[in-house]
Design a protein around this motif. Structure first.
Motif, PDB file in Angstrom:
ATOM      1  N   ARG A  43      13.831   9.587  -3.900  1.00 38.76           N
ATOM      2  CA  ARG A  43      13.921   8.393  -4.742  1.00 38.76           C
ATOM      3  C   ARG A  43      15.012   7.447  -4.239  1.00 38.76           C
ATOM      4  O   ARG A  43      14.848   6.225  -4.281  1.00 38.76           O
ATOM      5  CB  ARG A  43      14.176   8.801  -6.197  1.00 38.76           C
ATOM      6  CG  ARG A  43      12.943   9.390  -6.882  1.00 38.76           C
ATOM      7  CD  ARG A  43      13.138   9.494  -8.393  1.00 38.76           C
ATOM      8  NE  ARG A  43      11.899   9.858  -9.045  1.00 38.76           N
ATOM      9  CZ  ARG A  43      11.585  11.097  -9.420  1.00 38.76           C
ATOM     10  NH1 ARG A  43      12.445  12.083  -9.204  1.00 38.76           N
ATOM     11  NH2 ARG A  43      10.427  11.352 -10.002  1.00 38.76           N
ATOM     12  N   TYR A  44      16.101   8.007  -3.769  1.00 42.99           N
ATOM     13  CA  TYR A  44      17.171   7.155  -3.259  1.00 42.99           C
ATOM     14  C   TYR A  44      16.693   6.374  -2.035  1.00 42.99           C
ATOM     15  O   TYR A  44      16.874   5.150  -1.961  1.00 42.99           O
ATOM     16  CB  TYR A  44      18.385   8.008  -2.893  1.00 42.99           C
ATOM     17  CG  TYR A  44      19.536   7.202  -2.320  1.00 42.99           C
ATOM     18  CD1 TYR A  44      20.495   6.654  -3.154  1.00 42.99           C
ATOM     19  CD2 TYR A  44      19.641   6.973  -0.952  1.00 42.99           C
ATOM     20  CE1 TYR A  44      21.552   5.903  -2.643  1.00 42.99           C
ATOM     21  CE2 TYR A  44      20.685   6.217  -0.427  1.00 42.99           C
ATOM     22  CZ  TYR A  44      21.635   5.684  -1.267  1.00 42.99           C
ATOM     23  OH  TYR A  44      22.667   4.936  -0.757  1.00 42.99           O
TER      24      TYR A  44
ATOM     25  N   ALA B  53      22.071  12.090  -1.072  1.00 44.92           N
ATOM     26  CA  ALA B  53      21.391  11.012  -0.341  1.00 44.92           C
ATOM     27  C   ALA B  53      22.348   9.902   0.088  1.00 44.92           C
ATOM     28  O   ALA B  53      22.305   9.469   1.249  1.00 44.92           O
ATOM     29  CB  ALA B  53      20.243  10.458  -1.185  1.00 44.92           C
TER      30      ALA B  53
ATOM     31  N   GLY C 220      15.527  13.853  -5.649  1.00 44.01           N
ATOM     32  CA  GLY C 220      16.704  12.997  -5.710  1.00 44.01           C
ATOM     33  C   GLY C 220      16.888  12.192  -4.445  1.00 44.01           C
ATOM     34  O   GLY C 220      17.131  10.977  -4.484  1.00 44.01           O
ATOM     35  N   CYS C 221      16.749  12.855  -3.296  1.00 43.34           N
ATOM     36  CA  CYS C 221      16.898  12.157  -2.016  1.00 43.34           C
ATOM     37  C   CYS C 221      15.741  11.194  -1.768  1.00 43.34           C
ATOM     38  O   CYS C 221      15.953  10.072  -1.293  1.00 43.34           O
ATOM     39  CB  CYS C 221      16.990  13.173  -0.882  1.00 43.34           C
ATOM     40  SG  CYS C 221      18.513  14.151  -0.880  1.00 43.34           S
TER      41      CYS C 221
ATOM     42  N   TYR D  87       6.416  10.255  -3.620  1.00 44.52           N
ATOM     43  CA  TYR D  87       7.655  10.014  -2.880  1.00 44.52           C
ATOM     44  C   TYR D  87       7.720  10.808  -1.583  1.00 44.52           C
ATOM     45  O   TYR D  87       8.694  10.680  -0.837  1.00 44.52           O
ATOM     46  CB  TYR D  87       8.862  10.389  -3.743  1.00 44.52           C
ATOM     47  CG  TYR D  87       9.140   9.409  -4.868  1.00 44.52           C
ATOM     48  CD1 TYR D  87       9.971   8.320  -4.675  1.00 44.52           C
ATOM     49  CD2 TYR D  87       8.562   9.586  -6.124  1.00 44.52           C
ATOM     50  CE1 TYR D  87      10.236   7.420  -5.703  1.00 44.52           C
ATOM     51  CE2 TYR D  87       8.809   8.693  -7.164  1.00 44.52           C
ATOM     52  CZ  TYR D  87       9.643   7.616  -6.939  1.00 44.52           C
ATOM     53  OH  TYR D  87       9.884   6.735  -7.959  1.00 44.52           O
TER      54      TYR D  87
ATOM     55  N   LEU E  21      19.067  14.057 -10.149  1.00 40.68           N
ATOM     56  CA  LEU E  21      20.037  12.972 -10.254  1.00 40.68           C
ATOM     57  C   LEU E  21      21.318  13.289  -9.477  1.00 40.68           C
ATOM     58  O   LEU E  21      21.952  12.392  -8.902  1.00 40.68           O
ATOM     59  CB  LEU E  21      20.366  12.707 -11.723  1.00 40.68           C
ATOM     60  CG  LEU E  21      21.200  11.458 -12.029  1.00 40.68           C
ATOM     61  CD1 LEU E  21      20.490  10.198 -11.534  1.00 40.68           C
ATOM     62  CD2 LEU E  21      21.463  11.360 -13.540  1.00 40.68           C
TER      63      LEU E  21
ATOM     64  N   TYR F 220      20.532  12.274  -6.013  1.00 42.40           N
ATOM     65  CA  TYR F 220      20.387  10.821  -5.936  1.00 42.40           C
ATOM     66  C   TYR F 220      21.757  10.158  -5.858  1.00 42.40           C
ATOM     67  O   TYR F 220      21.957   9.158  -5.160  1.00 42.40           O
ATOM     68  CB  TYR F 220      19.613  10.319  -7.163  1.00 42.40           C
ATOM     69  CG  TYR F 220      19.359   8.831  -7.184  1.00 42.40           C
ATOM     70  CD1 TYR F 220      18.191   8.304  -6.637  1.00 42.40           C
ATOM     71  CD2 TYR F 220      20.280   7.950  -7.759  1.00 42.40           C
ATOM     72  CE1 TYR F 220      17.954   6.933  -6.653  1.00 42.40           C
ATOM     73  CE2 TYR F 220      20.053   6.586  -7.780  1.00 42.40           C
ATOM     74  CZ  TYR F 220      18.881   6.076  -7.234  1.00 42.40           C
ATOM     75  OH  TYR F 220      18.650   4.723  -7.250  1.00 42.40           O
ATOM     76  N   ARG F 221      22.729  10.742  -6.558  1.00 43.51           N
ATOM     77  CA  ARG F 221      24.056  10.142  -6.645  1.00 43.51           C
ATOM     78  C   ARG F 221      25.018  10.619  -5.563  1.00 43.51           C
ATOM     79  O   ARG F 221      26.019   9.957  -5.322  1.00 43.51           O
ATOM     80  CB  ARG F 221      24.659  10.438  -8.020  1.00 43.51           C
ATOM     81  CG  ARG F 221      23.988   9.689  -9.160  1.00 43.51           C
ATOM     82  CD  ARG F 221      24.565  10.096 -10.504  1.00 43.51           C
ATOM     83  NE  ARG F 221      24.073   9.253 -11.587  1.00 43.51           N
ATOM     84  CZ  ARG F 221      24.298   9.484 -12.881  1.00 43.51           C
ATOM     85  NH1 ARG F 221      25.023  10.541 -13.238  1.00 43.51           N
ATOM     86  NH2 ARG F 221      23.820   8.676 -13.796  1.00 43.51           N
TER      87      ARG F 221
END
Length: 327
Positions: free
Chosen positions: A188-189, A160, A185-186, A235, A153, A156-157
């Motif tokens: 999924r973004y 990315a 994380g990257c 992914y 996460l 992701y936040r």
């Protein structure tokens, strides 16, 4: 002027190196080592500690404990020192001496595992030791970077979105696979981004992450003796495996141009260079550099260490193959 009161407040998140002069293809290397922890692991460490504090899992009497090959251990050591927690890092014999000394200078206790477990190798033995410590004293709090959702996460936040902002025409992103927190994380973004981006995972030879038979790995960082629980191969578009001799060769090549990066970065750049060399058309490509090279001066950049373990192989090209990840 930037003024901070805790070390985790600082992280240079907008520095890229164009590697075309080094590898012959344009590749923008996102440098994640310019913070007081020296690696990308600061993001995951901060996110996991902050989440544990919000959830009431950490109290003034808590003792943080984590399994780490080095970089996350340094990040947690730094944060623990800043916040006043005790921290125990369970690592193994591959952890670089400068890394261990750095953690100790920050007040952390180091537990070194030397014998692999029957099924999980040194990683499995480290996790077994963490579980033993937690069972022995209720004050131990294991953040568990291998399953903690705040690990991916964090990327992701932050990681990315920063790449997306800097490269709106991005075609392919190369990410090293360790715990796969950064990778997931990257990935999924960018799966939900406004345009398709190809996600290429870079793994070390001898790693079991993508279904290969585990083997000897002497450079800490990327790779795993077992499949990481965070990994979702749906992914990932491709996987590139890189031998350690090629990692060393790439690190030395970058150093001859003035850039001293860590072993994980050498692996990622090597895999990305091989992948790009097979492309007929120019693409906009970014690779994530997890670390810098100072902690590898006694290993990757030490001639005797390299010769004793790899011989002349470390100076010659090594075949790397790209495959679709298994389901």
């Amino acid at each position: 002027m930037k003024v901070i009161s805790t070390p985790q407040e600082f992280n240079e998140d907008d520095l890229y190196v164009d590697l075309k002069a080094i590898i012959g293809r344009r590749l923008f290397l996102k440098c994640e080592g310019f913070n007081f922890a020296g690696s990308v692991k600061l993001k995951a460490a901060s996110a996991m500690v902050e989440a544990a504090e919000r959830d009431g899992l950490l109290t003034p009497d808590s003792i943080l404990v984590e399994s780490s090959s080095g970089n996350l251990g340094v990040a947690l050591s730094m944060i623990a020192a800043s916040k006043g927690y005790r921290f125990v890092c369970v690592t193994d014999s591959r952890c670089n001496l400068p890394t261990r000394l750095l953690m100790e200078s920050l007040g952390s206790q180091i537990v070194i595992v030397t014998e692999p477990s029957r099924t999980g190798g040194l990683l499995g033995a480290r996790i077994d030791r963490v579980r033993e410590l937690c069972a022995s004293d209720s004050r131990y709090v294991w953040l568990n970077q291998y399953t903690n959702p705040h690990n991916p996460l964090a990327h992701y936040r932050s990681t990315a979105p920063a790449i997306a902002l800097a490269f709106p025409d991005l075609d392919v992103l190369f990410v090293g696979a360790g715990t796969t927190g950064t990778l997931m994380g990257c990935a999924r973004y960018f799966r939900t981004w406004r345009r398709p981006v190809r996600i290429v995972a870079v793994d070390a030879d001898g790693s079991a992450t993508f279904g290969h038979t585990p083997g000897r790995r002497m450079i800490p960082g990327l790779g795993s003796g077992v499949r990481p629980p965070l990994l979702d191969t749906s992914y990932v578009d491709e996987v590139v495996h890189v031998g350690e001799a090629e990692t060393i060769r790439t690190c030395h090549r970058m150093a001859r141009h003035g850039f001293v990066f860590g072993g994980s970065t050498g692996t990622v750049v090597s895999g990305a260079a091989r992948w790009l060399a097979r492309q007929e058309q120019q693409v906009t490509a970014v690779a994530i550099a997890p670390d810098l090279g100072e902690r590898y001066l006694e290993t990757v950049y030490q001639t005797n260490w390299v010769q004793d373990l790899y011989g002349e192989e470390a100076l010659e090209p090594q075949t790397v193959t790209a495959t679709s990840p298994p389901a």
